[in-house]
Motif scaffolding. Structure first.
Motif, PDB file in Angstrom:
ATOM      1  N   ILE A 135      -6.130 -14.618  13.546  1.00 38.83           N
ATOM      2  CA  ILE A 135      -6.885 -13.356  13.233  1.00 38.83           C
ATOM      3  C   ILE A 135      -8.334 -13.483  13.846  1.00 38.83           C
ATOM      4  N   PRO A 136      -8.497 -13.108  15.032  1.00 41.27           N
ATOM      5  CA  PRO A 136      -9.810 -13.403  15.805  1.00 41.27           C
ATOM      6  C   PRO A 136     -10.784 -12.819  14.894  1.00 41.27           C
ATOM      7  N   PHE A 137     -12.237 -13.124  15.455  1.00 41.05           N
ATOM      8  CA  PHE A 137     -13.359 -12.802  14.776  1.00 41.05           C
ATOM      9  C   PHE A 137     -13.643 -11.230  15.350  1.00 41.05           C
ATOM     10  N   GLY A 138     -13.870 -10.677  14.418  1.00 39.24           N
ATOM     11  CA  GLY A 138     -14.368  -9.007  15.103  1.00 39.24           C
ATOM     12  C   GLY A 138     -14.929  -8.415  13.912  1.00 39.24           C
ATOM     13  N   TYR A 139     -15.549  -7.080  14.206  1.00 40.11           N
ATOM     14  CA  TYR A 139     -16.281  -6.338  12.911  1.00 40.11           C
ATOM     15  C   TYR A 139     -15.180  -5.076  12.863  1.00 40.11           C
ATOM     16  N   ASN A 140     -14.675  -5.005  11.797  1.00 40.04           N
ATOM     17  CA  ASN A 140     -13.936  -4.078  11.067  1.00 40.04           C
ATOM     18  C   ASN A 140     -14.664  -2.698  11.009  1.00 40.04           C
ATOM     19  N   ALA A 141     -14.128  -1.690  10.532  1.00 39.46           N
ATOM     20  CA  ALA A 141     -14.607  -0.482  10.276  1.00 39.46           C
ATOM     21  C   ALA A 141     -15.757  -0.431   9.004  1.00 39.46           C
ATOM     22  N   SER A 142     -15.172  -1.353   8.138  1.00 38.04           N
ATOM     23  CA  SER A 142     -15.934  -1.645   6.866  1.00 38.04           C
ATOM     24  C   SER A 142     -15.583  -2.789   6.083  1.00 38.04           C
ATOM     25  N   ASP A 143     -16.432  -3.181   5.143  1.00 35.65           N
ATOM     26  CA  ASP A 143     -16.194  -4.466   4.624  1.00 35.65           C
ATOM     27  C   ASP A 143     -15.052  -4.241   3.236  1.00 35.65           C
ATOM     28  N   ASP A 144     -14.753  -3.163   2.917  1.00 36.13           N
ATOM     29  CA  ASP A 144     -13.975  -2.680   1.883  1.00 36.13           C
ATOM     30  C   ASP A 144     -12.545  -2.703   2.286  1.00 36.13           C
ATOM     31  N   ALA A 183      -3.416  -5.341   9.788  1.00 40.14           N
ATOM     32  CA  ALA A 183      -3.250  -4.175  11.019  1.00 40.14           C
ATOM     33  C   ALA A 183      -4.119  -4.292  11.886  1.00 40.14           C
ATOM     34  N   ASP A 184      -5.329  -4.357  11.528  1.00 38.22           N
ATOM     35  CA  ASP A 184      -6.417  -4.340  12.801  1.00 38.22           C
ATOM     36  C   ASP A 184      -6.141  -5.536  13.672  1.00 38.22           C
ATOM     37  N   GLY A 185      -5.616  -6.550  12.943  1.00 40.38           N
ATOM     38  CA  GLY A 185      -5.493  -7.838  13.713  1.00 40.38           C
ATOM     39  C   GLY A 185      -6.677  -8.683  14.040  1.00 40.38           C
ATOM     40  N   TYR A 186      -7.914  -8.438  13.300  1.00 39.86           N
ATOM     41  CA  TYR A 186      -9.131  -9.133  13.555  1.00 39.86           C
ATOM     42  C   TYR A 186      -9.939  -8.988  12.163  1.00 39.86           C
ATOM     43  N   GLY A 187     -11.093  -9.612  12.095  1.00 39.31           N
ATOM     44  CA  GLY A 187     -11.968  -9.348  11.154  1.00 39.31           C
ATOM     45  C   GLY A 187     -13.098 -10.529  11.141  1.00 39.31           C
ATOM     46  N   GLN A 188     -14.062 -10.116  10.128  1.00 34.87           N
ATOM     47  CA  GLN A 188     -15.297 -11.045   9.961  1.00 34.87           C
ATOM     48  C   GLN A 188     -15.148 -11.915   8.546  1.00 34.87           C
ATOM     49  N   CYS A 189     -16.018 -12.373   8.233  1.00 34.65           N
ATOM     50  CA  CYS A 189     -16.205 -13.439   7.149  1.00 34.65           C
ATOM     51  C   CYS A 189     -15.624 -12.687   5.941  1.00 34.65           C
ATOM     52  N   ASN A 190     -16.118 -11.306   5.651  1.00 34.81           N
ATOM     53  CA  ASN A 190     -15.640 -10.814   4.442  1.00 34.81           C
ATOM     54  C   ASN A 190     -14.253 -10.120   4.611  1.00 34.81           C
ATOM     55  N   THR A 191     -13.916  -9.488   5.549  1.00 34.29           N
ATOM     56  CA  THR A 191     -12.454  -8.973   5.826  1.00 34.29           C
ATOM     57  C   THR A 191     -11.455  -9.774   6.094  1.00 34.29           C
ATOM     58  N   LYS A 192     -11.837 -11.068   6.629  1.00 36.37           N
ATOM     59  CA  LYS A 192     -10.893 -12.124   6.738  1.00 36.37           C
ATOM     60  C   LYS A 192     -10.741 -12.775   5.367  1.00 36.37           C
ATOM     61  N   GLY A 193     -11.876 -13.000   4.491  1.00 39.05           N
ATOM     62  CA  GLY A 193     -11.683 -13.367   3.302  1.00 39.05           C
ATOM     63  C   GLY A 193     -10.693 -12.621   2.296  1.00 39.05           C
TER      64      GLY A 193
END
Length: 138
Positions: A51-60, A68-78
């Motif tokens: 799951i590559p690093f990237g900023y999703n639309a929101s943290d929630d 489904a997005d296939g990426y995330g940052q610390c909060n969403t990957k968590g």
């Protein structure tokens, strides 16, 4: 309290590990067949590396949406990490803290410093493996 009653094993709106896409991933990876320490490591490495690093639309976002997005940052990957751990019966909980913009001075380029928010939330996951809580970052 039995393990099945643990609040750290329950689904939530964000930890929607019953979602068909999350369940399909768990089955495809064969995670339920692995011993606890191995499955915790496999899930951690999946979220970290696949799951590559990237900023999703929101943290929630829900875990299924992050998947489904296939990426995330610390909060969403968590969120995804916690949901996958809970999906295989490993208790997981979230920790977080606020990072104030001023603390990032020198760590981010000056031209971006003014664009950064005044504060951000950083989070990480703890998983109960082998009878002890381990800190994990997605």
């Amino acid at each position: 309290m039995s393990q099945n009653e643990s609040p750290y094993l329950q689904p939530t709106t964000m930890l929607d590990f019953g979602h068909p896409d999350v369940q399909r991933l768990v089955r495809q990876q064969g995670w339920r067949e692995l011993p606890e320490p191995e499955v915790a490591r496999a899930i951690y490495l999946f979220v970290r590396d696949q799951i590559p690093f990237g900023y999703n639309a929101s943290d929630d976002l829900s875990a299924s949406k992050v998947l489904a997005d296939g990426y995330g940052q610390c909060n969403t990957k968590g969120t995804l990490l916690m949901a996958l751990l809970r999906a295989v019966g490993i208790p997981a909980r979230l920790h977080g803290f606020t990072i104030y913009n001023e603390l990032q001075r020198g760590a981010i380029p000056d031209y971006l410093f003014g664009l950064a928010p005044d504060q951000i939330i950083h989070s990480w996951v703890e998983a109960r493996v082998g009878g002890r809580w381990l800190e994990l970052e997605g």
